[in-house]
Design an enzyme around this catalytic site. Sequence first.
Site, mmCIF file in Angstrom:
data_model
loop_
_atom_site.group_PDB
_atom_site.id
_atom_site.type_symbol
_atom_site.label_atom_id
_atom_site.label_comp_id
_atom_site.label_asym_id
_atom_site.label_seq_id
_atom_site.Cartn_x
_atom_site.Cartn_y
_atom_site.Cartn_z
ATOM 1 N N ARG A 117 0.828 -1.207 0.000
ATOM 2 C CA ARG A 117 0.000 0.000 0.000
ATOM 3 C C ARG A 117 0.870 1.269 0.000
ATOM 4 O O ARG A 117 0.453 2.327 -0.426
ATOM 5 C CB ARG A 117 -0.897 0.026 1.232
ATOM 6 C CG ARG A 117 -1.908 -1.118 1.300
ATOM 7 C CD ARG A 117 -2.754 -1.035 2.540
ATOM 8 N NE ARG A 117 -3.633 -2.198 2.669
ATOM 9 C CZ ARG A 117 -4.692 -2.235 3.490
ATOM 10 N NH1 ARG A 117 -4.979 -1.176 4.234
ATOM 11 N NH2 ARG A 117 -5.445 -3.300 3.570
ATOM 12 N N GLU A 174 -11.169 -1.273 -4.968
ATOM 13 C CA GLU A 174 -11.617 -0.300 -3.962
ATOM 14 C C GLU A 174 -10.680 0.903 -3.935
ATOM 15 O O GLU A 174 -9.496 0.798 -4.275
ATOM 16 C CB GLU A 174 -11.606 -0.980 -2.586
ATOM 17 C CG GLU A 174 -12.237 -0.149 -1.480
ATOM 18 C CD GLU A 174 -12.040 -0.740 -0.087
ATOM 19 O OE1 GLU A 174 -11.028 -1.415 0.146
ATOM 20 O OE2 GLU A 174 -12.924 -0.492 0.758
HETATM 21 C C1 LIG Z 1 -10.257 -1.520 7.013
HETATM 22 C C2 LIG Z 1 -9.881 -2.173 8.334
HETATM 23 C C3 LIG Z 1 -10.437 -3.574 8.436
HETATM 24 O O1 LIG Z 1 -9.707 -4.467 7.599
HETATM 25 C C4 LIG Z 1 -9.494 -5.675 8.301
HETATM 26 N N1 LIG Z 1 -8.313 -6.342 7.726
HETATM 27 C C5 LIG Z 1 -7.140 -5.764 7.404
HETATM 28 N N2 LIG Z 1 -6.297 -6.692 6.888
HETATM 29 C C6 LIG Z 1 -6.966 -7.869 6.889
HETATM 30 C C7 LIG Z 1 -6.647 -9.198 6.468
HETATM 31 N N3 LIG Z 1 -5.449 -9.499 5.944
HETATM 32 N N4 LIG Z 1 -7.583 -10.178 6.611
HETATM 33 C C8 LIG Z 1 -8.802 -9.881 7.133
HETATM 34 N N5 LIG Z 1 -9.169 -8.640 7.540
HETATM 35 C C9 LIG Z 1 -8.255 -7.660 7.419
HETATM 36 C C10 LIG Z 1 -9.294 -5.219 9.743
HETATM 37 O O2 LIG Z 1 -9.531 -6.299 10.611
HETATM 38 C C11 LIG Z 1 -10.352 -4.148 9.847
HETATM 39 O O3 LIG Z 1 -11.593 -4.765 10.116
#
Ligand SMILES: CC[C@H]1O[C@@H](n2cnc3c(N)ncnc32)[C@H](O)[C@@H]1O
Length: 482
Positions: A100, A171
């Site tokens: 990112r 997105e």
């Molecule tokens: C925008 C933030 C959201 O993205 C989720 N998130 C970020 N990276 C991952 C990931 N690698 N797997 C699952 N959920 C993820 C995080 O838990 C939060 O709910």
Amino acid sequence: MDIRNKKLSDDEFYGIRKEILEQWPTGKDVDFDEAIEYHKSMPETKSFSRKLSAAKKERKTLIQPRAGVALIDEHIKLLQYLQDKGEADLLPTTIDSYTRQNRYEEAEVGIKESIHTQKSMLNGFPAVNHGVYGCRQIIENLDTPVQVRHGTPDARLLTEICYAGGFTSYEGGGISYNIPYAKDVPLERTIYDWQYVDRLTGIYEEAGVSINREPYGPLTGTLVPPSMSNAVAIIEALLAAEQGVKNVTVGYGQCGNLVQDVAALRVLEELTEEYLEKYGYEDVTVTSVLHQWMGGFPQDEAKAFAVISWGSSVAALAKATKVIVKTPHEAIGVPTMEANAQGLRCTKQAISLLADQELKSSALELEKAIIKGETCAIVDKTFELGMGDLALGVIRAVKAGVIDIPFAPSKYNFGKMLPARDHEGAVRYLNTAHVPLPQELIDFNRGKIEHRAKMEKRKASFQMVIDDVYAISKGRLVGKPK
Ligand SMILES: CC[C@H]1O[C@@H](n2cnc3c(N)ncnc32)[C@H](O)[C@@H]1O
């Protein structure tokens, strides 16, 4: 940099493209004509745009998790599990934090460490490093359409590789992936870079491959007044349409008050369609997505499921086209695939129980009118500041505090507007600062907060904002005094 809301010319676009594809070795595998053929060889059931458009027609709410791990085989296993055991209607590929920030060297180290330790040492999928053919392995091992989810201010190379790699949804946006995600990236930069992303999307569309775009709705996910996040989503949808995007999903992060959340989502989808029509973009399909609660989560998994069910109910009652699902591991970090699948099945159950119901009430109609009036005030002022040019307007609106995102890390954000919850937990403007609401709406917001102050026997003040931010960690919505 001279920003204008005008479709990029071929010269401009292909001039930039040459430089972008050289930013990392995997860029050389991007061959546009071959990529178009690849997409056209994919079954239609793998098209994100088609699945969303069908769901909108059937007024169904699709469920989609977030998910991403470092290695290709592990990521395939994870997504297959979420597809088969999680009953996901749509799948993600969440991109890691190094990618990112365009830090592909460190992503490469993360891949090597993940191989060595046999654990994901990245918090997402490093799509640039894995390249076009790595992405295609994901797509070819799944039946469900897959979307790229991330938070990348400069996402141009990531887009090129992911589109050529077979992803059919993407997105982000020039405001929504800057102000809440970056400290020191000028808005001119990201508005321009996301014009590239949307122009590439338009070029795929013009070649017969529909790719869905989804501005990032929740922004900071902390007490963002619905009209503020709605305004940003509508603006990003309009900027995307100018570049040729034809399928857009506008998003909203659940704030907590049921009537306000349902109203916000309905107004968002309706106003996006109205503004697209008003500015001459007739052939854009608009869908909506609700992000389940983006605030702090309880550690206790049973309580976490309550929060997930609550967000599912809002999505179903608002007839959102899609809902982004949280997991019972939210308070801990990246979820296990089992926990992720549990969040999905919990959501699926709640939605199916509410599928035939829709919230209708006079309170909802009032809230819709309030949010519509506030949202239009912000969007119209943005157009005015740009003297009709929306891109220019955005730059000036952020500088002027017309667009002002609470608790944003970006030093370019105005940061004077203050939100607070009212007595029923709806998010209101405690101090509009430079957000250009008409007086009657300023008075409405003030009245709601004064009512809370009276009920709590205290003065309306910044303390309410602090209490509201911490309330969630105490399992409450409104930060009432002890
Ligand atoms: C925008 C933030 C959201 O993205 C989720 N998130 C970020 N990276 C991952 C990931 N690698 N797997 C699952 N959920 C993820 C995080 O838990 C939060 O709910």
